[in-house]
Motif scaffolding. Sequence first.
Motif, mmCIF file in Angstrom:
data_model
loop_
_atom_site.group_PDB
_atom_site.id
_atom_site.type_symbol
_atom_site.label_atom_id
_atom_site.label_comp_id
_atom_site.label_asym_id
_atom_site.label_seq_id
_atom_site.Cartn_x
_atom_site.Cartn_y
_atom_site.Cartn_z
ATOM 1 N N SER A 84 -21.674 -68.872 0.081
ATOM 2 C CA SER A 84 -22.550 -68.350 -0.959
ATOM 3 C C SER A 84 -22.211 -69.005 -2.285
ATOM 4 N N GLU A 85 -23.154 -68.920 -3.193
ATOM 5 C CA GLU A 85 -22.951 -69.426 -4.545
ATOM 6 C C GLU A 85 -23.751 -68.526 -5.474
ATOM 7 N N ALA A 86 -23.109 -68.070 -6.519
ATOM 8 C CA ALA A 86 -23.770 -67.180 -7.480
ATOM 9 C C ALA A 86 -23.765 -67.825 -8.852
ATOM 10 N N THR A 87 -24.834 -67.595 -9.580
ATOM 11 C CA THR A 87 -24.888 -68.004 -10.979
ATOM 12 C C THR A 87 -25.373 -66.817 -11.799
ATOM 13 N N TYR A 88 -24.910 -66.760 -13.029
ATOM 14 C CA TYR A 88 -25.280 -65.692 -13.951
ATOM 15 C C TYR A 88 -25.750 -66.319 -15.245
ATOM 16 N N LEU A 95 -28.663 -58.061 -20.801
ATOM 17 C CA LEU A 95 -28.963 -58.208 -19.382
ATOM 18 C C LEU A 95 -28.508 -59.578 -18.900
ATOM 19 N N ALA A 96 -28.123 -59.640 -17.629
ATOM 20 C CA ALA A 96 -27.760 -60.910 -17.013
ATOM 21 C C ALA A 96 -28.630 -61.106 -15.781
ATOM 22 N N ARG A 97 -29.044 -62.324 -15.582
ATOM 23 C CA ARG A 97 -29.811 -62.697 -14.385
ATOM 24 C C ARG A 97 -28.796 -63.192 -13.354
ATOM 25 N N HIS A 98 -28.742 -62.517 -12.225
ATOM 26 C CA HIS A 98 -27.802 -62.867 -11.152
ATOM 27 C C HIS A 98 -28.605 -63.514 -10.026
ATOM 28 N N HIS A 99 -28.335 -64.789 -9.785
ATOM 29 C CA HIS A 99 -28.963 -65.516 -8.687
ATOM 30 C C HIS A 99 -27.910 -65.720 -7.614
ATOM 31 N N VAL A 118 -32.630 -62.830 -6.673
ATOM 32 C CA VAL A 118 -32.384 -62.807 -8.113
ATOM 33 C C VAL A 118 -32.565 -61.369 -8.570
ATOM 34 N N VAL A 119 -31.543 -60.853 -9.228
ATOM 35 C CA VAL A 119 -31.609 -59.491 -9.749
ATOM 36 C C VAL A 119 -31.139 -59.499 -11.196
ATOM 37 N N THR A 120 -31.538 -58.496 -11.913
ATOM 38 C CA THR A 120 -31.078 -58.311 -13.278
ATOM 39 C C THR A 120 -29.980 -57.268 -13.259
ATOM 40 N N VAL A 121 -28.872 -57.592 -13.887
ATOM 41 C CA VAL A 121 -27.747 -56.664 -13.957
ATOM 42 C C VAL A 121 -27.383 -56.450 -15.413
ATOM 43 N N ARG A 122 -26.701 -55.360 -15.668
ATOM 44 C CA ARG A 122 -26.197 -55.094 -17.007
ATOM 45 C C ARG A 122 -25.264 -56.236 -17.372
ATOM 46 N N GLY A 123 -25.524 -56.880 -18.448
ATOM 47 C CA GLY A 123 -24.748 -58.073 -18.750
ATOM 48 C C GLY A 123 -24.165 -58.072 -20.137
ATOM 49 N N HIS A 124 -23.111 -58.769 -20.262
ATOM 50 C CA HIS A 124 -22.475 -59.002 -21.540
ATOM 51 C C HIS A 124 -21.902 -60.399 -21.480
ATOM 52 N N GLY A 125 -22.000 -61.109 -22.552
ATOM 53 C CA GLY A 125 -21.310 -62.380 -22.632
ATOM 54 C C GLY A 125 -19.836 -62.096 -22.839
ATOM 55 N N THR A 126 -19.149 -63.052 -23.383
ATOM 56 C CA THR A 126 -17.740 -62.822 -23.663
ATOM 57 C C THR A 126 -17.571 -62.317 -25.091
ATOM 58 N N THR A 127 -16.474 -61.613 -25.307
ATOM 59 C CA THR A 127 -16.104 -61.103 -26.620
ATOM 60 C C THR A 127 -14.753 -61.678 -26.988
ATOM 61 N N THR A 128 -14.636 -62.195 -28.191
ATOM 62 C CA THR A 128 -13.343 -62.685 -28.668
ATOM 63 C C THR A 128 -12.502 -61.494 -29.095
ATOM 64 N N VAL A 129 -11.253 -61.461 -28.623
ATOM 65 C CA VAL A 129 -10.384 -60.322 -28.900
ATOM 66 C C VAL A 129 -9.114 -60.780 -29.594
ATOM 67 N N ALA A 130 -8.536 -59.867 -30.380
ATOM 68 C CA ALA A 130 -7.330 -60.179 -31.140
ATOM 69 C C ALA A 130 -6.059 -59.686 -30.462
ATOM 70 N N GLY A 131 -6.207 -58.824 -29.452
ATOM 71 C CA GLY A 131 -5.031 -58.279 -28.789
ATOM 72 C C GLY A 131 -5.423 -57.443 -27.585
#
Length: 193
Positions: A84-88, A95-99, A118-131
Motif C-alpha cells: 500500500s501507499e498513502a498520501t496526505y 482537513l486532510a485528503r487521504h489517498h 480517497v477520504v477526508t480526515v481531520r487534518g492539521h499541518g505541523t506546528t513549530t514547538v518550543a518545548g
Amino acid sequence: MSEAADSYREATIVFATRHGKERQAAAPFHAQLAAHVIAPDEIDTDQFGTFTGDIERTRTPLRAALDKALLGTALTGRPYALASEATYTTTWGVLARHHELLLFHDRHRQMTLTENTVVTVRGHGTTTVAGAEDAQAAAVRFGFPATHAVALIDDGTGIVARKGLADTDALPAAVTELLARGAPVHIGPDYRR
C-alpha cells in the motif's frame, strides 16, 4: 468462486509492510479465500520514501506500491504480494485528503490489481514547538494519543524524524532530543496509526 480466485484459496500472501498493515488485511483475505497474510520480518519499505520526507519520495504512489510488492516477493519467495501507499494533502489546516492505494501482485501471472480510496480526515499541518509542554498541547489538538504524533527537524543536513510517538513519555523525549540538535522542532499527526 471463479477459477482464478480459486487459485488463491489457502495461499500465503505477503504484505510488504513494516507498519503492521498485514493485521488489517488478514481477516478479509481469510474470510474470502482462507488465505494467510504475512509480513516479512526484515523489510525496509521506507527505502521507497517516507511521508515525513526524511527519505524523499521519488516514485509515483503506484510505482512505490509495486516496488514494495516486488520486494516482498523477492524476500520471501512467495508469488503473491500486497502493498500500500498513502498520501496526505492538508487543505486550509483543518482537513486532510487521504489517498490510499492498495495493490495486489501475482508474480506467476504478471498481474497487478489496484484499489484506491480517497477520504477526508481531520487534518492539521505541523506546528513549530518550543518545548515538550508546547508539543503536548499541539498534539492534543490533532487527537493525540489516539492519533500518534511525529516530531521532526531539518537540521541543515536533512530531515530527522521521530515517528509513531504514541504516549506522553515518547513525545517529550523525542522533542527534547531533537531540540538539542539546535533546529526548530515541528509536531504533526502520524496518520499511519
